[in-house]
Scaffold this motif. Structure first.
Motif, PDB file in Angstrom:
ATOM      1  N   GLY A 150     -40.755  80.423  33.078  1.00 50.65           N
ATOM      2  CA  GLY A 150     -40.266  80.859  31.779  1.00 50.65           C
ATOM      3  C   GLY A 150     -38.774  81.124  31.792  1.00 50.65           C
ATOM      4  O   GLY A 150     -38.020  80.555  32.573  1.00 50.65           O
ATOM      5  N   GLY A 151     -38.350  82.033  30.927  1.00 56.13           N
ATOM      6  CA  GLY A 151     -36.937  82.363  30.838  1.00 56.13           C
ATOM      7  C   GLY A 151     -36.106  81.200  30.312  1.00 56.13           C
ATOM      8  O   GLY A 151     -36.619  80.231  29.758  1.00 56.13           O
ATOM      9  N   THR A 152     -34.805  81.292  30.503  1.00 52.30           N
ATOM     10  CA  THR A 152     -33.894  80.232  30.081  1.00 52.30           C
ATOM     11  C   THR A 152     -32.614  80.314  30.904  1.00 52.30           C
ATOM     12  O   THR A 152     -32.400  81.285  31.629  1.00 52.30           O
ATOM     13  CB  THR A 152     -33.556  80.354  28.577  1.00 52.30           C
ATOM     14  N   THR A 153     -31.786  79.302  30.799  1.00 48.34           N
ATOM     15  CA  THR A 153     -30.515  79.273  31.521  1.00 48.34           C
ATOM     16  C   THR A 153     -29.367  79.364  30.529  1.00 48.34           C
ATOM     17  O   THR A 153     -29.339  78.634  29.538  1.00 48.34           O
ATOM     18  CB  THR A 153     -30.380  77.990  32.352  1.00 48.34           C
ATOM     19  N   LEU A 154     -28.433  80.275  30.802  1.00 51.26           N
ATOM     20  CA  LEU A 154     -27.225  80.408  29.995  1.00 51.26           C
ATOM     21  C   LEU A 154     -26.016  80.094  30.873  1.00 51.26           C
ATOM     22  O   LEU A 154     -26.084  80.219  32.093  1.00 51.26           O
ATOM     23  CB  LEU A 154     -27.106  81.821  29.429  1.00 51.26           C
ATOM     24  N   THR A 155     -24.923  79.696  30.234  1.00 52.46           N
ATOM     25  CA  THR A 155     -23.712  79.346  30.973  1.00 52.46           C
ATOM     26  C   THR A 155     -22.543  80.166  30.467  1.00 52.46           C
ATOM     27  O   THR A 155     -22.256  80.192  29.261  1.00 52.46           O
ATOM     28  CB  THR A 155     -23.391  77.848  30.830  1.00 52.46           C
ATOM     29  N   GLY A 156     -21.865  80.845  31.387  1.00 51.27           N
ATOM     30  CA  GLY A 156     -20.680  81.619  31.041  1.00 51.27           C
ATOM     31  C   GLY A 156     -19.493  80.719  30.778  1.00 51.27           C
ATOM     32  O   GLY A 156     -19.488  79.533  31.133  1.00 51.27           O
ATOM     33  N   VAL A 157     -18.468  81.282  30.167  1.00 50.90           N
ATOM     34  CA  VAL A 157     -17.268  80.520  29.812  1.00 50.90           C
ATOM     35  C   VAL A 157     -16.577  79.955  31.043  1.00 50.90           C
ATOM     36  O   VAL A 157     -15.932  78.901  30.982  1.00 50.90           O
ATOM     37  CB  VAL A 157     -16.306  81.421  29.003  1.00 50.90           C
ATOM     38  N   GLU A 158     -16.726  80.616  32.184  1.00 55.50           N
ATOM     39  CA  GLU A 158     -16.105  80.138  33.420  1.00 55.50           C
ATOM     40  C   GLU A 158     -16.903  79.017  34.090  1.00 55.50           C
ATOM     41  O   GLU A 158     -16.552  78.575  35.182  1.00 55.50           O
ATOM     42  CB  GLU A 158     -15.932  81.298  34.399  1.00 55.50           C
ATOM     43  N   GLY A 159     -17.998  78.586  33.446  1.00 57.46           N
ATOM     44  CA  GLY A 159     -18.811  77.510  34.003  1.00 57.46           C
ATOM     45  C   GLY A 159     -19.933  77.988  34.899  1.00 57.46           C
ATOM     46  O   GLY A 159     -20.672  77.174  35.459  1.00 57.46           O
ATOM     47  N   ASN A 160     -20.079  79.272  35.052  1.00 52.66           N
ATOM     48  CA  ASN A 160     -21.140  79.847  35.881  1.00 52.66           C
ATOM     49  C   ASN A 160     -22.437  79.927  35.087  1.00 52.66           C
ATOM     50  O   ASN A 160     -22.494  80.485  33.994  1.00 52.66           O
ATOM     51  CB  ASN A 160     -20.747  81.246  36.360  1.00 52.66           C
ATOM     52  N   SER A 161     -23.493  79.324  35.623  1.00 54.40           N
ATOM     53  CA  SER A 161     -24.802  79.355  34.970  1.00 54.40           C
ATOM     54  C   SER A 161     -25.689  80.401  35.632  1.00 54.40           C
ATOM     55  O   SER A 161     -25.570  80.670  36.829  1.00 54.40           O
ATOM     56  CB  SER A 161     -25.477  77.985  35.053  1.00 54.40           C
ATOM     57  N   PHE A 162     -26.568  80.991  34.847  1.00 54.84           N
ATOM     58  CA  PHE A 162     -27.514  81.961  35.394  1.00 54.84           C
ATOM     59  C   PHE A 162     -28.823  81.884  34.625  1.00 54.84           C
ATOM     60  O   PHE A 162     -28.853  81.539  33.443  1.00 54.84           O
ATOM     61  CB  PHE A 162     -26.941  83.381  35.349  1.00 54.84           C
ATOM     62  N   TRP A 163     -29.890  82.165  35.339  1.00 57.80           N
ATOM     63  CA  TRP A 163     -31.218  82.189  34.729  1.00 57.80           C
ATOM     64  C   TRP A 163     -31.478  83.598  34.228  1.00 57.80           C
ATOM     65  O   TRP A 163     -31.171  84.581  34.913  1.00 57.80           O
ATOM     66  CB  TRP A 163     -32.264  81.785  35.768  1.00 57.80           C
ATOM     67  N   ILE A 164     -32.021  83.705  33.021  1.00 55.04           N
ATOM     68  CA  ILE A 164     -32.285  85.007  32.431  1.00 55.04           C
ATOM     69  C   ILE A 164     -33.677  85.000  31.816  1.00 55.04           C
ATOM     70  O   ILE A 164     -34.111  83.994  31.248  1.00 55.04           O
ATOM     71  CB  ILE A 164     -31.208  85.356  31.372  1.00 55.04           C
ATOM     72  N   PHE A 165     -34.376  86.114  31.952  1.00 58.23           N
ATOM     73  CA  PHE A 165     -35.717  86.199  31.379  1.00 58.23           C
ATOM     74  C   PHE A 165     -35.980  87.616  30.886  1.00 58.23           C
ATOM     75  O   PHE A 165     -35.346  88.590  31.317  1.00 58.23           O
ATOM     76  CB  PHE A 165     -36.778  85.775  32.393  1.00 58.23           C
ATOM     77  N   SER A 166     -36.910  87.724  29.944  1.00 56.49           N
ATOM     78  CA  SER A 166     -37.322  89.025  29.441  1.00 56.49           C
ATOM     79  C   SER A 166     -38.689  89.361  30.018  1.00 56.49           C
ATOM     80  O   SER A 166     -39.468  88.471  30.391  1.00 56.49           O
ATOM     81  CB  SER A 166     -37.381  89.028  27.909  1.00 56.49           C
ATOM     82  N   PHE A 167     -38.967  90.641  30.114  1.00 54.95           N
ATOM     83  CA  PHE A 167     -40.267  91.080  30.647  1.00 54.95           C
ATOM     84  C   PHE A 167     -40.554  92.486  30.158  1.00 54.95           C
ATOM     85  O   PHE A 167     -39.638  93.227  29.765  1.00 54.95           O
ATOM     86  CB  PHE A 167     -40.262  91.044  32.175  1.00 54.95           C
ATOM     87  N   ARG A 168     -41.823  92.850  30.191  1.00 54.56           N
ATOM     88  CA  ARG A 168     -42.224  94.209  29.835  1.00 54.56           C
ATOM     89  C   ARG A 168     -42.476  95.002  31.115  1.00 54.56           C
ATOM     90  O   ARG A 168     -43.165  94.547  32.011  1.00 54.56           O
ATOM     91  CB  ARG A 168     -43.481  94.213  28.967  1.00 54.56           C
ATOM     92  N   GLY A 169     -41.914  96.194  31.160  1.00 50.77           N
ATOM     93  CA  GLY A 169     -42.066  97.039  32.332  1.00 50.77           C
ATOM     94  C   GLY A 169     -43.342  97.854  32.305  1.00 50.77           C
ATOM     95  O   GLY A 169     -44.285  97.557  31.562  1.00 50.77           O
ATOM     96  N   MET A 170     -43.350  98.887  33.107  1.00 51.49           N
ATOM     97  CA  MET A 170     -44.514  99.764  33.226  1.00 51.49           C
ATOM     98  C   MET A 170     -44.495 100.827  32.128  1.00 51.49           C
ATOM     99  O   MET A 170     -43.437 101.283  31.704  1.00 51.49           O
ATOM    100  CB  MET A 170     -44.512 100.452  34.589  1.00 51.49           C
TER     101      MET A 170
END
Length: 218
Positions: A150-170
């Motif tokens: 799941g999740g998705t990939t976003l890219t910062g202005v400097e060209g750095n990509s990162f995977w981000i996801f949402s989740f429910r905690g306890m």
């Protein structure tokens, strides 16, 4: 009577020592009436050092929404605590050619000691064009093995990509019943927690990163 006074003191101490982005609840305050730069200026406790870095790098218009192409942005914000830890940390590495340990990052004691290009890079790698609210981020899971779903990939202005996801905690010991939170995984595998999300301003949204985020690893 003494019991009520003591209870009042304890409650007051708890509230005064708690900042909304110190607790990993995924919750945030209401929309700020102004642009993102003004929001940072109005919240000294968490953003003073960031404002100094923005000014040093000449990036104010990015955060006021006045720069072309940056009218609406999402900012994954490193707070004062994170910035100061990075500033004060002196880093060394072994240089095989010199056959000795060399300093690769010296300690800085003022933001105006940080090279302008470093301020620019460290700020802008946290900027993503467009607005991504917490609920825009798909749910995901990260297994102990490192497998992602799941999740998705976003890219910062400097060209750095990162995977981000949402989740429910306890919630009361039950998994998946708590508040919705966000987590990022950088290209180098750094896990980064979002302490508070959906800090909305006129020109975008800030997701405040947890105090334990190592600056420069996004």
């Amino acid at each position: 009577m003494k019991q009520f006074i003591l209870l009042g003191i304890l409650l007051s101490a708890f509230v005064s020592c708690t900042k909304y982005n110190q607790i990993d609840t995924g919750l945030a305050k209401a929309k700020f009436n102004g642009n993102m730069y003004e929001y940072f200026q109005a919240n000294h406790y968490d953003w003073d050092s960031l404002v100094l870095m923005i000014d040093r790098a000449g990036l104010k218009d990015v955060f006021t929404g006045e720069r072309a192409g940056f009218e609406k942005i999402t900012f994954f914000g490193p707070t004062n605590h994170t910035i100061r830890l990075w500033m004060y940390k002196r880093e060394r590495r072994w240089d095989p050619e010199l056959m000795q340990t060399v300093v690769v990052k010296k300690a800085y004691y003022r933001v105006d000691e940080i090279p302008v290009e470093d301020c620019h890079r460290l700020v802008m790698e946290h900027v993503v064009k467009g607005v991504y609210m917490r609920d825009d981020i798909p749910e995901g899971t990260l297994a102990e093995s490192g497998a992602r779903e799941g999740g998705t990939t976003l890219t910062g202005v400097e060209g750095n990509s990162f995977w981000i996801f949402s989740f429910r905690g306890m919630y009361q010991g039950i998994a998946g019943q708590g508040a919705v939170s966000l987590k990022l995984i950088s290209e180098i595998g750094q896990e980064i927690k979002v302490a508070s999300s959906n800090l909305e301003s006129d020109n975008g949204v800030v997701h405040s990163l947890h105090y334990d985020y190592p600056l420069g690893t996004l």
